[in-house]
Structure formats: C-alpha cells, structure tokens
Scaffold this active site. Structure first.
Site, short mmCIF file in Angstrom:
data_model
loop_
_atom_site.label_atom_id
_atom_site.label_comp_id
_atom_site.label_asym_id
_atom_site.label_seq_id
_atom_site.Cartn_x
_atom_site.Cartn_y
_atom_site.Cartn_z
CB CYS A 1 -20.89 16.11 48.75
SG CYS A 1 -20.88 15.34 50.38
CG HIS B 1 -22.46 12.09 46.67
ND1 HIS B 1 -21.21 12.54 46.31
CD2 HIS B 1 -22.47 12.05 48.02
CE1 HIS B 1 -20.49 12.76 47.40
NE2 HIS B 1 -21.24 12.47 48.45
CD GLU C 1 -21.34 11.84 42.67
OE1 GLU C 1 -20.59 11.70 43.64
OE2 GLU C 1 -22.14 12.78 42.55
#
EC number: 4.3.2.10
Length: 194
Positions: free
Chosen positions: A77, A175, A177
């Site tokens: 990001c 992202h 994750e």
C-alpha cells in the site's frame, strides 16, 4: 528464514504479522538497520499519509537503507507508493526504486477506493499460480500509473498499477494480508519464491 517487517510508525504491522503466522511464518518487527540488513525477506508496510511517513523514514535513516537492500523486499500500500519517485500526496519525494510518480485519482470517481477489485496482467513469481481476475482488497486515493515496472493491473475508472516489481523489489497497492486466500498465496509466493 528471518522475515523482518519494518517498524517505522506508519504500518498495518499486526495484520501482516498475523497473516504470516497463519501461513506458518514468524516475523520480527524492527527499525534496526542491522536487523533489517540481516533479514532473508523484508516487508515494508504503510498506512497513512505519504509526507509524514517519509519524514519518519528520513528521521530514522531508513530512507537511505531501504533502496540499498539486496534481499527481496515487499512494499504494501503506502509502502509501495513510497518506493516510487514522487507522490502528489503532500508533494513528497519517494525512495526512487520504481521509476513512476504516484498521482491522485481524478474527480470522476469516489475516493478513496475502498473494497474489492480484480487484478490482471500478472507477472513475476509473486503471482505464480494466481489466476487472472482474482479479487484483492484496496484502500487508496492515490495510485501508480502503468509503467515499465507494472507487474499487475487493476481498473478504477482507468487502468493502473496494482503491483510493481523491479530487481529484488516488489510492491502491492492492495493489502495481501486482507485479501483472503488470494492474498495469502501472494504472501506465500513472496516468502518462498522471490
């Protein structure tokens, strides 16, 4: 294998750490130049505003360390955006790893872009075994235009770089994750294949 997540006060650090733990990897949080240099893999996260994040990097000397790293580095990001030459957010000079300037989405679309979007034109080992048009999770008002370092694309009123790659450096605007099983597979590819 030693994985270090750079801790400079501008990161979504715990969610990345938890995502890696779900994959069976331990990660160390550190702002120590020596520890970062000794890592096998480095993750450079970022959440927030570009100019204040760069100020934190400069004050700790990480702005000169990161571009000199030789092991695989993954910017996430804002971390990816800071690896570019320049960002319109706060008129900020970046680390100059990727030869592209980060710009703001124009007034024709709602910003920030928040939510799920598809990625395509996937390149490099980061996306090995990832099918085209998978959905990933994004939150951003600024983007890197398509360039020679683009290794994945997405579309939000225009085509832009969803990921960048050059030498040992990788960056994802999204992202991983927070991108479900697809994101987990991308993180796994970074750890195991890059």
């Amino acid at each position: 294998m030693k994985i270090v997540i750079i801790d400079y006060g501008a990161g979504n650090i715990q969610s990345i750490r938890f995502a890696l733990a779900r994959l069976g990897y331990d990660a160390v949080l550190s702002h120590s130049a020596e520890e970062i240099r000794q890592a096998d893999k480095v993750i450079f996260p970022g959440v927030g505003e570009a100019s204040s994040a760069m100020q934190k990097l400069r004050s700790s000397g990480l702005d000169s360390l990161i571009p000199d790293l030789k092991q695989p580095v993954l910017g996430i990001c804002l971390g990816m955006q800071l690896m570019c030459n320049f960002s319109e957010e706060g008129n900020t000079d970046g680390l100059g790893i990727f030869d592209v300037n980060v710009v703001r989405f124009n007034g024709n679309v709602k910003v920030p872009q928040i939510g799920w979007n598809q990625i395509s034109s996937l390149k490099t080992e980061l996306f090995r075994d990832i099918p085209e048009q998978q959905y990933i999770y994004l939150v951003h008002s600024y983007y890197a235009p398509l360039c020679q370092d683009t290794i994945a694309e997405s579309d939000y009123s225009l085509r832009y770089s969803a990921a960048l790659g050059k030498d040992n450096f990788y960056g994802t605007q999204f992202h991983p994750e927070k991108s479900s099983t697809v994101g987990a597979e991308i993180l796994k590819n970074f750890i195991e294949r890059t």
